[in-house]
Design an enzyme around this catalytic site. Structure first.
Site, mmCIF file in Angstrom:
data_model
loop_
_atom_site.group_PDB
_atom_site.id
_atom_site.type_symbol
_atom_site.label_atom_id
_atom_site.label_comp_id
_atom_site.label_asym_id
_atom_site.label_seq_id
_atom_site.Cartn_x
_atom_site.Cartn_y
_atom_site.Cartn_z
ATOM 1 N N LYS A 56 11.260 27.363 15.260
ATOM 2 C CA LYS A 56 12.474 26.712 14.760
ATOM 3 C C LYS A 56 13.537 27.733 14.396
ATOM 4 O O LYS A 56 14.720 27.502 14.613
ATOM 5 C CB LYS A 56 12.154 25.837 13.543
ATOM 6 C CG LYS A 56 11.417 24.563 13.914
ATOM 7 C CD LYS A 56 11.375 23.591 12.760
ATOM 8 C CE LYS A 56 10.679 22.308 13.159
ATOM 9 N NZ LYS A 56 10.560 21.356 12.068
ATOM 10 N N LYS A 69 11.596 15.424 17.657
ATOM 11 C CA LYS A 69 12.692 14.594 17.144
ATOM 12 C C LYS A 69 14.033 15.274 17.307
ATOM 13 O O LYS A 69 15.038 14.648 17.538
ATOM 14 C CB LYS A 69 12.511 14.405 15.629
ATOM 15 C CG LYS A 69 11.483 13.471 15.197
ATOM 16 C CD LYS A 69 11.534 13.417 13.673
ATOM 17 C CE LYS A 69 10.178 13.612 13.071
ATOM 18 N NZ LYS A 69 9.970 14.932 12.492
ATOM 19 N N LYS A 91 6.829 20.956 23.498
ATOM 20 C CA LYS A 91 6.398 19.678 22.916
ATOM 21 C C LYS A 91 7.610 18.756 22.720
ATOM 22 O O LYS A 91 8.731 19.232 22.532
ATOM 23 C CB LYS A 91 5.636 19.900 21.610
ATOM 24 C CG LYS A 91 6.496 20.089 20.402
ATOM 25 C CD LYS A 91 5.685 19.982 19.129
ATOM 26 C CE LYS A 91 6.657 20.053 17.961
ATOM 27 N NZ LYS A 91 6.584 18.996 17.018
HETATM 28 N N1 AQP Z 1 4.989 16.157 20.552
HETATM 29 C C1 AQP Z 1 4.129 15.752 19.638
HETATM 30 N N2 AQP Z 1 2.934 15.242 20.024
HETATM 31 C C2 AQP Z 1 2.036 14.825 19.086
HETATM 32 N N3 AQP Z 1 2.266 14.881 17.757
HETATM 33 C C3 AQP Z 1 3.436 15.366 17.339
HETATM 34 N N4 AQP Z 1 3.978 15.539 16.130
HETATM 35 C C4 AQP Z 1 5.209 16.069 16.240
HETATM 36 N N5 AQP Z 1 5.508 16.243 17.535
HETATM 37 C C5 AQP Z 1 4.422 15.823 18.250
HETATM 38 C C6 AQP Z 1 3.317 15.159 14.893
HETATM 39 O O1 AQP Z 1 4.150 14.175 14.268
HETATM 40 C C7 AQP Z 1 4.073 14.377 12.861
HETATM 41 C C8 AQP Z 1 5.498 14.609 12.383
HETATM 42 O O2 AQP Z 1 5.683 15.823 11.862
HETATM 43 P P1 AQP Z 1 6.980 16.270 11.130
HETATM 44 O O3 AQP Z 1 7.926 15.161 11.000
HETATM 45 O O4 AQP Z 1 6.580 16.939 9.876
HETATM 46 O O5 AQP Z 1 7.657 17.342 12.053
HETATM 47 P P2 AQP Z 1 7.315 18.097 13.337
HETATM 48 O O6 AQP Z 1 5.883 18.362 13.521
HETATM 49 O O7 AQP Z 1 8.191 19.305 13.326
HETATM 50 O O8 AQP Z 1 7.789 17.015 14.394
HETATM 51 P P3 AQP Z 1 8.976 17.080 15.407
HETATM 52 O O9 AQP Z 1 9.026 15.773 16.104
HETATM 53 O O10 AQP Z 1 8.864 18.293 16.268
HETATM 54 O O11 AQP Z 1 10.247 17.190 14.478
HETATM 55 P P4 AQP Z 1 11.366 18.292 14.439
HETATM 56 O O12 AQP Z 1 12.056 18.231 15.769
HETATM 57 O O13 AQP Z 1 12.219 17.909 13.301
HETATM 58 O O14 AQP Z 1 10.701 19.604 14.219
HETATM 59 C C9 AQP Z 1 3.126 15.541 12.609
HETATM 60 O O15 AQP Z 1 1.824 15.031 12.414
HETATM 61 C C10 AQP Z 1 3.227 16.282 13.887
HETATM 62 O O16 AQP Z 1 2.115 17.114 14.103
#
Ligand code: AQP
Length: 338
Positions: free
Chosen positions: A116, A206, A203
Protein backbone atom coordinates in the site's frame (compact mmCIF):
# COMPACT_ATOMS: atom_id res chain seq x y z
CA UNK A 1 -25.61 -15.03 22.57
CA UNK A 2 -22.44 -16.03 24.43
CA UNK A 3 -22.59 -19.04 26.81
CA UNK A 4 -19.45 -21.14 26.60
CA UNK A 5 -18.88 -20.45 22.96
CA UNK A 6 -15.47 -19.36 21.76
CA UNK A 7 -15.23 -15.85 20.36
CA UNK A 8 -14.91 -14.79 16.74
CA UNK A 9 -14.13 -11.31 15.44
CA UNK A 10 -14.24 -10.02 11.89
CA UNK A 11 -14.40 -6.68 10.05
CA UNK A 12 -14.01 -5.06 6.63
CA UNK A 13 -12.68 -1.53 6.44
CA UNK A 14 -14.82 1.00 4.55
CA UNK A 15 -11.88 2.12 2.41
CA UNK A 16 -13.70 1.52 -0.90
CA UNK A 17 -16.72 -0.45 -2.11
CA UNK A 18 -16.98 -4.10 -1.03
CA UNK A 19 -15.88 -6.59 -3.68
CA UNK A 20 -16.66 -10.20 -4.37
CA UNK A 21 -13.10 -10.86 -3.08
CA UNK A 22 -14.07 -9.42 0.33
CA UNK A 23 -17.19 -11.59 0.16
CA UNK A 24 -15.27 -14.82 -0.54
CA UNK A 25 -12.38 -14.22 1.87
CA UNK A 26 -14.21 -12.35 4.64
CA UNK A 27 -18.03 -12.21 4.64
CA UNK A 28 -18.72 -15.73 3.41
CA UNK A 29 -16.42 -17.16 6.05
CA UNK A 30 -17.99 -15.06 8.74
CA UNK A 31 -21.49 -16.22 7.74
CA UNK A 32 -20.39 -19.81 7.90
CA UNK A 33 -19.18 -19.48 11.50
CA UNK A 34 -21.43 -16.82 13.01
CA UNK A 35 -23.72 -19.27 14.83
CA UNK A 36 -20.92 -21.53 16.04
CA UNK A 37 -19.06 -18.75 17.88
CA UNK A 38 -19.91 -15.78 20.08
CA UNK A 39 -19.39 -13.53 17.07
CA UNK A 40 -18.31 -9.91 16.95
CA UNK A 41 -18.54 -8.14 13.62
CA UNK A 42 -17.62 -4.52 13.23
CA UNK A 43 -17.07 -1.79 10.68
CA UNK A 44 -13.43 -0.72 11.19
CA UNK A 45 -13.91 2.88 10.13
CA UNK A 46 -10.72 4.00 11.92
CA UNK A 47 -8.76 1.71 9.59
CA UNK A 48 -10.30 3.37 6.54
CA UNK A 49 -8.39 6.62 7.04
CA UNK A 50 -4.98 4.89 7.01
CA UNK A 51 -5.08 5.65 3.27
CA UNK A 52 -6.15 9.11 2.01
CA UNK A 53 -9.93 9.64 2.05
CA UNK A 54 -10.70 12.93 0.39
CA UNK A 55 -14.38 13.22 1.22
CA UNK A 56 -15.53 12.61 4.84
CA UNK A 57 -19.18 12.56 3.74
CA UNK A 58 -18.41 9.65 1.44
CA UNK A 59 -16.69 7.81 4.29
CA UNK A 60 -19.78 8.25 6.46
CA UNK A 61 -22.07 7.07 3.67
CA UNK A 62 -19.86 4.07 3.09
CA UNK A 63 -19.93 3.07 6.76
CA UNK A 64 -23.71 2.96 6.61
CA UNK A 65 -23.65 1.11 3.29
CA UNK A 66 -21.26 -1.50 4.72
CA UNK A 67 -23.44 -1.97 7.78
CA UNK A 68 -26.55 -2.51 5.64
CA UNK A 69 -24.60 -4.79 3.32
CA UNK A 70 -23.44 -7.02 6.17
CA UNK A 71 -27.09 -7.43 7.15
CA UNK A 72 -28.13 -7.99 3.54
CA UNK A 73 -25.48 -10.71 3.16
CA UNK A 74 -26.98 -12.62 6.09
CA UNK A 75 -25.43 -11.37 9.32
CA UNK A 76 -27.78 -12.48 12.08
CA UNK A 77 -28.07 -9.53 14.50
CA UNK A 78 -29.62 -11.75 17.17
CA UNK A 79 -26.52 -13.92 17.19
CA UNK A 80 -23.76 -11.36 16.70
CA UNK A 81 -22.53 -8.21 18.33
CA UNK A 82 -22.40 -5.78 15.42
CA UNK A 83 -20.91 -2.32 15.89
CA UNK A 84 -18.82 0.53 14.49
CA UNK A 85 -15.23 0.64 15.68
CA UNK A 86 -14.97 4.40 16.32
CA UNK A 87 -17.96 4.22 18.68
CA UNK A 88 -15.95 2.08 21.10
CA UNK A 89 -13.03 4.21 22.34
CA UNK A 90 -11.18 1.30 23.95
CA UNK A 91 -9.92 0.22 20.49
CA UNK A 92 -7.85 3.33 20.21
CA UNK A 93 -6.80 3.33 23.84
CA UNK A 94 -5.54 -0.24 23.74
CA UNK A 95 -3.81 0.33 20.40
CA UNK A 96 -1.52 2.88 22.07
CA UNK A 97 -0.43 0.44 24.76
CA UNK A 98 0.16 -2.25 22.15
CA UNK A 99 2.12 0.14 19.91
CA UNK A 100 4.50 0.65 22.80
CA UNK A 101 5.03 -3.12 22.87
CA UNK A 102 5.47 -3.67 19.12
CA UNK A 103 8.80 -3.37 17.33
CA UNK A 104 9.42 -1.20 14.28
CA UNK A 105 11.08 -4.22 12.63
CA UNK A 106 7.91 -6.28 13.00
CA UNK A 107 5.77 -3.62 11.34
CA UNK A 108 8.33 -3.08 8.58
CA UNK A 109 7.92 -6.72 7.57
CA UNK A 110 4.16 -6.40 6.92
CA UNK A 111 3.70 -7.05 3.22
CA UNK A 112 0.44 -5.11 3.07
CA UNK A 113 2.27 -2.00 4.28
CA UNK A 114 4.89 -2.49 1.56
CA UNK A 115 2.18 -2.89 -1.11
CA UNK A 116 0.00 0.00 0.00
CA UNK A 117 2.77 2.47 0.81
CA UNK A 118 4.19 2.08 -2.69
CA UNK A 119 0.93 3.55 -4.08
CA UNK A 120 1.08 6.91 -2.24
CA UNK A 121 3.56 9.79 -2.01
CA UNK A 122 2.97 10.86 1.57
CA UNK A 123 2.35 7.94 3.85
CA UNK A 124 0.65 8.57 7.19
CA UNK A 125 2.07 6.83 10.28
CA UNK A 126 -1.34 5.19 10.69
CA UNK A 127 -0.75 2.99 7.66
CA UNK A 128 2.43 1.71 9.30
CA UNK A 129 0.87 1.06 12.71
CA UNK A 130 -2.55 -0.11 11.54
CA UNK A 131 -1.79 -3.82 12.18
CA UNK A 132 -1.44 -2.84 15.86
CA UNK A 133 -4.90 -1.28 15.85
CA UNK A 134 -6.10 -4.53 14.29
CA UNK A 135 -4.39 -6.44 17.12
CA UNK A 136 -6.24 -4.23 19.62
CA UNK A 137 -9.55 -4.97 17.83
CA UNK A 138 -8.94 -8.68 18.27
CA UNK A 139 -7.46 -8.66 21.76
CA UNK A 140 -10.14 -6.47 23.38
CA UNK A 141 -12.76 -9.17 22.88
CA UNK A 142 -10.48 -12.14 23.64
CA UNK A 143 -11.23 -13.39 20.12
CA UNK A 144 -10.13 -16.98 19.60
CA UNK A 145 -10.60 -16.96 15.83
CA UNK A 146 -10.43 -14.29 13.13
CA UNK A 147 -11.75 -15.20 9.65
CA UNK A 148 -9.62 -13.41 7.07
CA UNK A 149 -8.43 -13.67 3.49
CA UNK A 150 -4.82 -14.69 2.81
CA UNK A 151 -3.61 -11.07 2.73
CA UNK A 152 -4.52 -10.53 6.38
CA UNK A 153 -3.00 -13.72 7.80
CA UNK A 154 0.26 -11.95 8.60
CA UNK A 155 -1.59 -9.33 10.66
CA UNK A 156 -3.35 -11.96 12.77
CA UNK A 157 0.02 -13.63 13.32
CA UNK A 158 1.43 -10.31 14.50
CA UNK A 159 -1.49 -10.00 16.94
CA UNK A 160 -0.60 -13.45 18.22
CA UNK A 161 3.04 -12.43 18.74
CA UNK A 162 1.96 -9.32 20.63
CA UNK A 163 -0.33 -11.43 22.82
CA UNK A 164 2.52 -13.80 23.68
CA UNK A 165 4.79 -10.86 24.51
CA UNK A 166 2.18 -9.16 26.71
CA UNK A 167 1.30 -12.43 28.46
CA UNK A 168 5.01 -13.06 29.11
CA UNK A 169 5.51 -9.60 30.57
CA UNK A 170 2.27 -9.02 32.49
CA UNK A 171 0.49 -12.37 32.65
CA UNK A 172 1.71 -13.23 36.12
CA UNK A 173 -0.30 -10.34 37.59
CA UNK A 174 -3.51 -11.73 36.05
CA UNK A 175 -5.88 -14.39 37.27
CA UNK A 176 -4.86 -17.62 35.48
CA UNK A 177 -1.53 -16.12 34.36
CA UNK A 178 -2.98 -15.05 31.02
CA UNK A 179 -3.78 -11.47 30.16
CA UNK A 180 -4.79 -12.04 26.53
CA UNK A 181 -6.11 -14.88 24.37
CA UNK A 182 -3.99 -16.02 21.41
CA UNK A 183 -6.02 -15.57 18.19
CA UNK A 184 -5.96 -17.95 15.24
CA UNK A 185 -6.64 -16.87 11.64
CA UNK A 186 -9.42 -18.78 9.86
CA UNK A 187 -8.56 -18.86 6.17
CA UNK A 188 -11.06 -20.07 3.55
CA UNK A 189 -9.91 -23.24 1.74
CA UNK A 190 -11.15 -21.72 -1.51
CA UNK A 191 -11.40 -18.03 -2.35
CA UNK A 192 -8.88 -16.67 0.16
CA UNK A 193 -7.25 -14.59 -2.58
CA UNK A 194 -9.56 -13.69 -5.45
CA UNK A 195 -7.64 -11.89 -8.20
CA UNK A 196 -8.34 -8.70 -10.10
CA UNK A 197 -10.29 -9.49 -13.30
CA UNK A 198 -8.13 -7.15 -15.37
CA UNK A 199 -4.81 -8.15 -13.81
CA UNK A 200 -5.06 -11.68 -12.39
CA UNK A 201 -1.57 -11.42 -10.91
CA UNK A 202 -2.90 -8.87 -8.37
CA UNK A 203 -5.54 -9.47 -5.71
CA UNK A 204 -8.96 -7.89 -6.21
CA UNK A 205 -9.21 -4.83 -3.93
CA UNK A 206 -11.80 -2.31 -2.82
CA UNK A 207 -9.42 0.52 -3.57
CA UNK A 208 -8.24 -0.68 -7.00
CA UNK A 209 -8.18 2.09 -9.59
CA UNK A 210 -9.80 0.20 -12.46
CA UNK A 211 -13.41 -0.72 -11.54
CA UNK A 212 -13.48 -3.30 -14.36
CA UNK A 213 -11.10 -5.46 -12.30
CA UNK A 214 -13.49 -5.81 -9.35
CA UNK A 215 -17.05 -7.03 -8.98
CA UNK A 216 -18.74 -4.92 -6.33
CA UNK A 217 -21.50 -6.35 -4.18
CA UNK A 218 -23.99 -3.81 -5.51
CA UNK A 219 -23.10 -4.24 -9.20
CA UNK A 220 -26.21 -5.01 -11.23
CA UNK A 221 -26.55 -8.12 -13.42
CA UNK A 222 -25.55 -6.34 -16.63
CA UNK A 223 -22.39 -4.94 -15.04
CA UNK A 224 -21.44 -8.32 -13.58
CA UNK A 225 -21.88 -9.89 -17.01
CA UNK A 226 -19.79 -7.21 -18.72
CA UNK A 227 -16.97 -7.44 -16.19
CA UNK A 228 -16.72 -11.23 -16.31
CA UNK A 229 -16.99 -11.35 -20.10
CA UNK A 230 -14.09 -8.89 -20.29
CA UNK A 231 -11.99 -10.65 -17.65
CA UNK A 232 -8.42 -11.12 -18.85
CA UNK A 233 -7.58 -14.75 -19.61
CA UNK A 234 -5.00 -16.07 -22.12
CA UNK A 235 -4.77 -17.29 -25.69
CA UNK A 236 -4.23 -21.02 -25.50
CA UNK A 237 -7.94 -21.87 -25.58
CA UNK A 238 -7.75 -24.76 -23.07
CA UNK A 239 -9.33 -24.71 -19.63
CA UNK A 240 -7.37 -26.13 -16.75
CA UNK A 241 -6.44 -25.02 -13.25
CA UNK A 242 -2.92 -23.71 -12.78
CA UNK A 243 -2.58 -20.46 -10.89
CA UNK A 244 0.87 -19.71 -12.29
CA UNK A 245 0.47 -20.73 -15.91
CA UNK A 246 -3.21 -19.72 -16.23
CA UNK A 247 -3.95 -17.08 -13.58
CA UNK A 248 -7.04 -15.60 -15.27
CA UNK A 249 -8.79 -18.92 -15.91
CA UNK A 250 -7.81 -20.28 -12.50
CA UNK A 251 -9.25 -17.17 -10.85
CA UNK A 252 -12.61 -17.71 -12.59
CA UNK A 253 -12.61 -21.37 -11.52
CA UNK A 254 -11.83 -20.33 -7.93
CA UNK A 255 -14.61 -17.74 -7.94
CA UNK A 256 -17.06 -20.36 -9.17
CA UNK A 257 -15.97 -22.88 -6.51
CA UNK A 258 -16.10 -20.36 -3.66
CA UNK A 259 -19.55 -19.04 -4.56
CA UNK A 260 -21.18 -22.34 -5.54
CA UNK A 261 -19.70 -23.96 -2.40
CA UNK A 262 -18.41 -26.80 -4.54
CA UNK A 263 -15.10 -28.50 -3.67
CA UNK A 264 -12.41 -27.06 -5.91
CA UNK A 265 -11.47 -30.55 -7.21
CA UNK A 266 -15.05 -31.12 -8.44
CA UNK A 267 -15.06 -27.76 -10.20
CA UNK A 268 -11.69 -28.44 -11.77
CA UNK A 269 -12.93 -31.82 -13.04
CA UNK A 270 -16.06 -30.21 -14.38
CA UNK A 271 -14.28 -27.47 -16.31
CA UNK A 272 -11.03 -29.23 -17.19
CA UNK A 273 -10.66 -29.71 -20.90
CA UNK A 274 -13.60 -27.44 -21.86
CA UNK A 275 -12.54 -25.58 -24.95
CA UNK A 276 -14.54 -22.40 -24.93
CA UNK A 277 -13.74 -19.75 -22.38
CA UNK A 278 -17.18 -18.25 -23.07
CA UNK A 279 -18.83 -21.38 -21.58
CA UNK A 280 -16.82 -21.07 -18.39
CA UNK A 281 -17.50 -17.35 -18.17
CA UNK A 282 -21.22 -17.92 -18.59
CA UNK A 283 -21.29 -20.31 -15.63
CA UNK A 284 -19.29 -17.87 -13.51
CA UNK A 285 -21.68 -15.04 -14.45
CA UNK A 286 -24.66 -17.20 -13.43
CA UNK A 287 -23.25 -18.06 -10.03
CA UNK A 288 -22.09 -14.50 -9.23
CA UNK A 289 -25.48 -13.09 -10.25
CA UNK A 290 -27.35 -15.69 -8.23
CA UNK A 291 -25.36 -14.84 -5.08
CA UNK A 292 -25.49 -11.05 -5.47
CA UNK A 293 -29.06 -10.53 -6.65
CA UNK A 294 -30.71 -11.37 -3.26
CA UNK A 295 -28.02 -9.36 -1.46
CA UNK A 296 -28.83 -6.34 -3.61
CA UNK A 297 -32.59 -6.72 -3.14
CA UNK A 298 -32.25 -6.99 0.63
CA UNK A 299 -29.80 -4.09 0.74
CA UNK A 300 -32.17 -1.73 -1.08
CA UNK A 301 -35.00 -2.80 1.23
CA UNK A 302 -32.93 -2.20 4.39
CA UNK A 303 -31.54 1.07 3.15
CA UNK A 304 -35.00 2.64 3.32
CA UNK A 305 -35.37 1.90 7.04
CA UNK A 306 -33.49 2.74 10.23
CA UNK A 307 -33.26 -0.92 11.26
CA UNK A 308 -29.48 -0.87 11.02
CA UNK A 309 -29.27 1.90 13.63
CA UNK A 310 -31.15 -0.18 16.17
CA UNK A 311 -28.82 -3.12 15.56
CA UNK A 312 -25.70 -0.94 15.75
CA UNK A 313 -26.83 0.81 18.95
CA UNK A 314 -27.36 -2.52 20.66
CA UNK A 315 -24.03 -3.84 19.36
CA UNK A 316 -22.16 -0.71 20.47
CA UNK A 317 -23.51 -1.04 24.01
CA UNK A 318 -22.42 -4.65 24.38
CA UNK A 319 -19.06 -4.06 22.70
CA UNK A 320 -18.38 -1.03 24.90
CA UNK A 321 -19.14 -2.92 28.06
CA UNK A 322 -16.77 -5.79 27.23
CA UNK A 323 -14.03 -3.65 25.71
CA UNK A 324 -13.91 -1.03 28.44
CA UNK A 325 -13.61 -3.70 31.16
CA UNK A 326 -10.73 -5.28 29.30
CA UNK A 327 -9.03 -1.95 28.74
CA UNK A 328 -9.34 -0.95 32.40
CA UNK A 329 -7.70 -4.21 33.44
CA UNK A 330 -4.82 -3.72 31.03
CA UNK A 331 -4.29 -0.06 31.80
CA UNK A 332 -4.04 -0.80 35.48
CA UNK A 333 -1.67 -3.73 34.85
CA UNK A 334 0.72 -1.60 32.79
CA UNK A 335 0.75 0.96 35.62
CA UNK A 336 -1.41 3.85 34.37
CA UNK A 337 -3.19 6.27 36.68
CA UNK A 338 -3.00 6.80 40.40
N1 AQP B 1 -9.07 -10.43 -3.15
C1 AQP B 1 -9.46 -10.96 -2.01
N2 AQP B 1 -9.79 -12.27 -1.96
C2 AQP B 1 -10.19 -12.83 -0.78
N3 AQP B 1 -10.28 -12.14 0.38
C3 AQP B 1 -9.97 -10.84 0.37
N4 AQP B 1 -9.97 -9.89 1.30
C4 AQP B 1 -9.57 -8.72 0.78
N5 AQP B 1 -9.32 -8.87 -0.53
C5 AQP B 1 -9.55 -10.19 -0.82
C6 AQP B 1 -10.38 -10.12 2.68
O1 AQP B 1 -11.50 -9.27 2.92
C7 AQP B 1 -11.42 -8.82 4.27
C8 AQP B 1 -11.40 -7.30 4.21
O2 AQP B 1 -10.26 -6.77 4.68
P1 AQP B 1 -10.03 -5.25 4.91
O3 AQP B 1 -11.25 -4.49 4.64
O4 AQP B 1 -9.44 -5.09 6.25
O5 AQP B 1 -8.97 -4.80 3.86
P2 AQP B 1 -8.07 -5.47 2.81
O6 AQP B 1 -7.63 -6.82 3.17
O7 AQP B 1 -6.97 -4.49 2.56
O8 AQP B 1 -9.10 -5.55 1.61
P3 AQP B 1 -9.08 -4.80 0.24
O9 AQP B 1 -10.31 -5.18 -0.48
O10 AQP B 1 -7.79 -5.04 -0.47
O11 AQP B 1 -9.19 -3.28 0.65
P4 AQP B 1 -8.24 -2.08 0.34
O12 AQP B 1 -8.25 -1.91 -1.16
O13 AQP B 1 -8.81 -0.94 1.07
O14 AQP B 1 -6.88 -2.43 0.84
C9 AQP B 1 -10.18 -9.44 4.89
O15 AQP B 1 -10.56 -10.65 5.52
C10 AQP B 1 -9.35 -9.70 3.70
O16 AQP B 1 -8.38 -10.69 3.93
Amino acid sequence: MSGNKKRLLSGLQPSGELTIGNYCGGINQFLQYQEQYDSFLFVPDMHAITVPQNDPIKVKERIRRFANLYLACGLNPDRCTFFIQSEVPAHNQLAWILECHTYMGELSRMTQFKDKSSKYNNIGCGLFTYPVLMAADIILYDANVVPVGADQKQHVELARDIVKRMNGKYGSSCPGGQLFVEPTPLIAKVGARIKDLQDPLKKMSKSAENPMGSIYLLDDDATIKKKINRAVTDNDGKIWFDEEAKPGISNLITLYAALSKTPIEDVINRFNGMERYGDLKKEVIDVVQSVLQPVRDEYYRLEKSDYVDKVLDRGRDRAKEIASKKYELISSIVGFGR
